[in-house]
Write an enzyme that holds these catalytic residues in place. Sequence first.
Site, PDB file in Angstrom:
ATOM      1  N   ASN A 187       1.004  -1.170   0.101  1.00 55.44           N
ATOM      2  CA  ASN A 187       0.016   0.153  -0.096  1.00 55.44           C
ATOM      3  C   ASN A 187       0.788   1.223  -0.085  1.00 55.44           C
ATOM      4  O   ASN A 187       1.229   1.888   1.023  1.00 55.44           O
ATOM      5  CB  ASN A 187      -0.734  -0.104   1.003  1.00 55.44           C
ATOM      6  CG  ASN A 187      -2.111   1.125   1.207  1.00 55.44           C
ATOM      7  OD1 ASN A 187      -1.745   2.093   0.755  1.00 55.44           O
ATOM      8  ND2 ASN A 187      -2.905   0.811   1.944  1.00 55.44           N
ATOM      9  N   ASP A 188       1.044   1.695  -1.350  1.00 51.32           N
ATOM     10  CA  ASP A 188       2.115   2.659  -1.286  1.00 51.32           C
ATOM     11  C   ASP A 188       1.580   4.076  -0.512  1.00 51.32           C
ATOM     12  O   ASP A 188       2.249   4.977  -0.382  1.00 51.32           O
ATOM     13  CB  ASP A 188       1.833   3.343  -2.772  1.00 51.32           C
ATOM     14  CG  ASP A 188       2.710   2.528  -3.731  1.00 51.32           C
ATOM     15  OD1 ASP A 188       3.772   1.980  -3.215  1.00 51.32           O
ATOM     16  OD2 ASP A 188       2.338   2.357  -4.765  1.00 51.32           O
ATOM     17  N   CYS A 189       0.295   4.150  -0.245  1.00 54.64           N
ATOM     18  CA  CYS A 189      -0.086   5.349   0.416  1.00 54.64           C
ATOM     19  C   CYS A 189      -0.178   5.171   1.964  1.00 54.64           C
ATOM     20  O   CYS A 189      -0.799   6.047   2.529  1.00 54.64           O
ATOM     21  CB  CYS A 189      -1.595   5.587  -0.012  1.00 54.64           C
ATOM     22  SG  CYS A 189      -1.337   5.872  -2.024  1.00 54.64           S
TER      23      CYS A 189
END
Length: 807
Positions: free
Chosen positions: A485-487
């Site tokens: 989850n890049d975020c």
Amino acid sequence: MKYGFFDDIKREYVIETPFTPLPWINYLGSNEFFGLISNTGGGYCFYRDAKLRRLTRYRYNNVMRDTGGRMYYINDGTSVWSPAYLPAKTEPDSYKCRHGLGYTIFESAKNGIESELTCFVPVSDNCEINRLVLKNNSGDRKKVSLVSAVEFCLWNAADDGTNFQRNYNIGEVEVEDRVIYHKTEYRERRNHYAFYSVNRSTTGFDTDLDTFLGKFSDYSLPQTVASGKSANSTAHGWSPIGSFRLEYDLSPGEEIETVFILGYIELPKSEKWDGEAAGGIINKRPAKMLIDRYSNAESITNELKKLSENWNDLLGKFVAETGDSKLDRMVNIWNQYQCMITFNMSRSASYYESGQGRGMGFRDSCQDLLGFVHIVPERARERILDIAAIQFENGGAWHQYQPLTKRGNADAGMGFNDDPLWLIGCTHAYISETGDYSILDELVPFENKEGSEKPLFEHLRASFNYTLNNLGPHNLPLIGRADWNDCLNLNCFSEEPGESFQTCANIESQAESVFIAGMFVLYGTKYAELCIKRGEADEAVKAKEAVAQMSGAVLKHGWDGDWFIRAYDSNGDKVGSKECNDGKIFIEPQGMCIMAGIGIEGGEAKRALAAAKQHLTFEYGTCLVAPAYKEYHLNLGEISSYPPGYKENGSVFCHNNPWLSIAEVMVGNADEAFEIYRRICPAYIEDISDIHRTEPYVYSQTIAGKEAPTSGEAKNSWLTGTAAWTYVNISQYLLGVRPELDGLRVNPCLPESYDDITVKRMFRGAIYNITFKRSKEKGLWADGIKIDTGIVPEAPENSIVNVLCKM
Ligand code: BGC
Ligand code: NOJ
């Protein structure tokens, strides 16, 4: 509401109106030359790299959304119209866009003229071919003029939006015999040019955009089209284009075929010029040879046949007949097709990805591989070696590389601590598919540095150790910049508007990821299996111990009572726990930990799945997190920057839905496993195309979640890991035909209503004809012999194995 239909026999999606909710696109190209093409003819072409070798120009994020591409203006004396609707925007009397495998056909008609425009890239040439057939269906003789146009991109697409003052001075063309050569920068360091040709005599041409359009006109009706006269302009700088004018005189019933080719030629430096280099004439011989290869109708038909046969080969490796046409068309055609496209593109070029920013991602490419390794194993092998070469000696990795240079870069950030483990996952998948252990001995450099080469297996060891060398206070893996989850940016603390969460400075902290812990258990186990096969028994024992400890740490510190928590933030506080106000439960650790087998024995897995269903699932899919974050949290980063229900903040982030479905399979819950698959599966939701809005034949990255005002609306179609993971899920878990190191496991998990299914699976050179039947007596037989291990062993090459699975 639908805007078209599936033609399963032709393997096409047929769009019946240009007015789809969004441009609905297709991809052309199999190897190095690619095109994006929308249902209104928009898009662009590139050679290998959509940033550094773009041939035609595309204005992203524009008004209108779809521009450029293959532009044709038919003037029949009454109106000016385009076979693909754009750019002329005159409504045709009839219109169909057939997106097929590697080609798109526009069938339209206006005022008694019927047109069929076929666009494709041949399997083994670097060009896009457009075949336009015009037919006079009226009872009268018709004089028709045709103007075509492509706009050249000056190779580096990024310059379009940045250093275009330079571009305004460098454009150069040559025109000769119905061919326009785009030779910008060829006089200096480029050893490649593009050309645009037509195979019939012309009555004019243009190569200068401003002259072609005229003042205050746009592409919908250029002045040269309106006036009926091309200007024969030569571009000196500004924006070079290629445009031809042709005139036809068609008797009633007459049909004329015209072929346009947009090609790419690369030459050795010594052969660049025809004669003297300085100010010289470019060497056109290879272009002419290419044009000659497609000089007659037959050669084009043959190429289209080759293309179709190529897809027969590619898609013939896994063919299911389930009695459910929606399922069959996804499994046999569109899901595999999308896997091949994500293999070629990673996240670089779509209608939502600019082709400039994100090249081949480390984690993305490793996961994409899971979906195409059975189709093109030899290319999967190459890809693994390319990816491994951007790994660092400590096991970490560049997060992405540019396909042309194959060199890593930090443009999309660095230090994502999940990256290294995906390499184990895809290598294991490759060996399971092929049985080719020799890949582990391939010498691969670290960080592309000459002299640093080590066997690929050492890269896997480095990956495995990377997690162990980066553990936090709960003995869970440190998250680094972020994980899958890049975020979820736990070390970011960004207060600067517009700052990138992926590339800004990170604080030093001990934030930990339960998701990476799950990954470590899943892929650590696979690493141990490879160790055993390599005769490294001690390393295998060590690996298994580390995996067992990690499982223990997850159950001790990562279990929240009813589900797995997501992470510990930089303060050591839980993320994704019932203690939180928003963001109480995340999908990723439920999927990943259970896929890894954690909590299956103790019952935690079933409880976590029940909780996921209760809190995350709704009619359009399973959301990433609930409740979505309502305000920005400095300690959580980008996830909380999105309005509730969008992107990582609680949309259905389709990529991880198959993880949950696989997890349901792991606990034997066939109905919910299939429901999770069905809810987001394009063919099953075709009827709500007006709500879903993106193409009904491929997966999109996200579907607005239950807390979003537009829930059910998808965004960012095509380039998503959803393609690969869904294919893994449907083929290996729901249909249950799964390659493992020791052979082909057959173990379906489908709702009761599915019976009498066949799967033809090519595996390591043999054909497995598998029949599934419902029966009281369960079991597996290969050529009549009962199999107790659940695994059908590898058969001799070219043999046919008849497998019966009573389920
Ligand atoms: C997006 C992510 C993406 C990341 C990296 C973020 O803005 O929300 O989905 O992976 O950027 O480019
Ligand atoms: C898209 C990225 O390409 C992928 O690497 C990432 O895992 C997902 N976004 C989730 O953030």
